[in-house]
Design a protein around this motif. Structure first.
Motif, PDB file in Angstrom:
ATOM      1  N   PRO A 110       0.384  -0.911  -0.212  1.00 44.40           N
ATOM      2  CA  PRO A 110       0.139  -0.129  -0.321  1.00 44.40           C
ATOM      3  C   PRO A 110       1.299   1.638  -0.134  1.00 44.40           C
ATOM      4  O   PRO A 110       0.884   2.250  -0.315  1.00 44.40           O
ATOM      5  N   LEU A 111       1.944   1.237   0.315  1.00 46.58           N
ATOM      6  CA  LEU A 111       2.934   2.478   0.536  1.00 46.58           C
ATOM      7  C   LEU A 111       3.593   2.804  -0.680  1.00 46.58           C
ATOM      8  O   LEU A 111       3.676   3.841  -1.015  1.00 46.58           O
ATOM      9  N   THR A 291      14.265  -4.060  -5.202  1.00 44.86           N
ATOM     10  CA  THR A 291      12.977  -3.419  -5.538  1.00 44.86           C
ATOM     11  C   THR A 291      12.135  -2.027  -5.303  1.00 44.86           C
ATOM     12  O   THR A 291      12.642  -1.948  -4.081  1.00 44.86           O
ATOM     13  N   GLU A 292      11.028  -1.968  -5.704  1.00 45.13           N
ATOM     14  CA  GLU A 292      10.276  -0.286  -4.977  1.00 45.13           C
ATOM     15  C   GLU A 292      10.082  -1.139  -3.755  1.00 45.13           C
ATOM     16  O   GLU A 292       9.870  -0.222  -2.813  1.00 45.13           O
ATOM     17  N   ARG A 297      10.947  -0.453   2.550  1.00 42.60           N
ATOM     18  CA  ARG A 297      10.823  -0.809   4.034  1.00 42.60           C
ATOM     19  C   ARG A 297      11.942  -0.435   4.633  1.00 42.60           C
ATOM     20  O   ARG A 297      11.886  -1.117   6.163  1.00 42.60           O
ATOM     21  N   LEU A 298      12.581   0.440   3.941  1.00 45.54           N
ATOM     22  CA  LEU A 298      13.854   0.428   4.515  1.00 45.54           C
ATOM     23  C   LEU A 298      13.702   1.827   4.848  1.00 45.54           C
ATOM     24  O   LEU A 298      12.529   2.605   5.356  1.00 45.54           O
ATOM     25  N   LEU A 309      15.375  -0.733  -8.584  1.00 44.20           N
ATOM     26  CA  LEU A 309      15.497  -1.226  -9.897  1.00 44.20           C
ATOM     27  C   LEU A 309      13.561  -0.573 -10.341  1.00 44.20           C
ATOM     28  O   LEU A 309      12.858  -1.876  -9.684  1.00 44.20           O
ATOM     29  N   PRO A 310      13.187  -0.334 -10.831  1.00 38.31           N
ATOM     30  CA  PRO A 310      11.919   0.115 -10.552  1.00 38.31           C
ATOM     31  C   PRO A 310      11.387  -0.667 -12.038  1.00 38.31           C
ATOM     32  O   PRO A 310      11.784  -0.416 -13.224  1.00 38.31           O
TER      33      PRO A 310
END
Length: 332
Positions: A110-111, A291-292, A297-298, A309-310
């Protein structure tokens, strides 16, 4: 958790474990049927487009939702996404704020989705849809909602990873399916097979009969950002359904992948682990890449150290997808 190898063994050679676990699959089916029968099955006054899968794990639902948000907006609609917010603490209904919320609040997917348009998290999907409608949504995209009985769906897109198909065709825990394939296909209005051309050929050979459900093909392709991947030594890490897909995409972009680390889907990475990976990357003279979905989460203080890498969904027949959705949104 890495899925067991027998989940993806050929259907013609099921092996011992699927047979031993078959009774537990019956119990899983029974529990799923009870949850469905006890569901609210609310019909909201706007169309509900569900994006889900029959398999457990990542199949490409999030890129599909992002693509749908853009397509529906181009069609003049005001789409809002409703998600359970897996991995987040919020009960909801709560509209996700990408600036002020964290993945621990609302979940990583969701973010990420909130960067592309309105997104709500709600453990009660019906309540989330009602909140979205009250906020101005004229179409709901229900994320990962195939097995959820809270809402009546007007159109269901079943996403499948072409590389693995439906595995051994068996229900958990004997196989990777959340529900019997026949019932899943009966719910689907469209199957979206995601993967490169060779994987699409494999999927078509292994699963020639999809019960007459229309099939569209798509591929995840890196977004052009100006990044010179050919010059990059990459320390790649990912916590998605199938991390190896990300590593393959990174290599195909031209990067030299000198090390990889795989984690469970949605897994939280501790500060200690992040520091250890940072040290490993430095020792290899490599840039950390992820990944995006992992990036959100970072910790914000760490994100500048990691390159993302989107990827975006490229549908083989986008006009056909639009044609299939037009009568659905016209019901509004």
């Amino acid at each position: 958790m890495k899925p067991p190898a027998f989940w993806y063994a050929p259907q013609s050679a099921p092996g011992l474990w699927p047979r031993l676990l078959a009774p537990l699959s019956v119990l899983w089916r029974f529990g799923a049927a009870r949850r469905h029968d006890k569901g609210r099955h609310l019909r909201v006054p706007v169309p509900v487009i569900c994006v889900g899968n029959i398999n457990i794990g990542g199949t490409g639902k999030t890129p599909t939702v992002i693509a749908l948000m853009g397509l529906l907006a181009e069609m003049g609609m005001r789409p809002h996404v409703v998600s359970k917010g897996y991995g987040g603490q919020a009960i909801g209904p709560l509209r996700v704020d990408e600036v002020n919320h964290t993945a621990s609040d609302v979940g990583d997917e969701p973010l990420l989705l909130a960067a592309f348009g309105p997104c709500w998290v709600s453990k009660d999907r019906a309540a989330g849809a009602e909140a979205a409608v009250a906020a101005g949504a004229d179409v709901i995209i229900l994320d990962d909602g195939m097995q959820n009985p809270d809402l009546v769906k007007d159109f269901t897109i079943t996403v499948v990873d072409a590389s693995v198909g439906f595995g051994n065709g068996r229900v958990l825990p004997a196989g990777p399916l959340r529900q019997p394939l026949e019932s899943g296909l009966s719910q689907a209005d469209m199957i979206l097979s995601i993967g490169p051309q060779e994987a699409q050929k494999t999927f078509a050979t292994a699963w020639p009969d999809l019960g007459g459900v229309p099939l569209l093909r798509a591929e995840l392709k890196p977004l052009e950002t100006g990044m010179l991947w050919q010059d990059l030594r990459a320390f790649a890490f990912a916590g998605i359904g199938r991390p190896e897909k990300f590593f393959e995409t990174l290599r195909a972009s031209g990067a030299t992948v000198v090390a990889t680390r795989s984690f469970g889907d949605h897994e939280t990475l501790s500060d200690t682990l992040l520091k250890r990976m940072e040290s490993e990357a430095e020792s290899l003279s490599a840039q950390m890449v992820t990944t995006e979905k992992d990036a959100v989460r970072l910790p914000r203080s760490f994100r500048h150290k990691v390159v993302t890498l989107p990827v975006r969904l490229s549908v083989e027949e986008p006009e056909r997808l639009a044609e299939m959705l037009e009568p659905v949104v016209a019901r509004n």
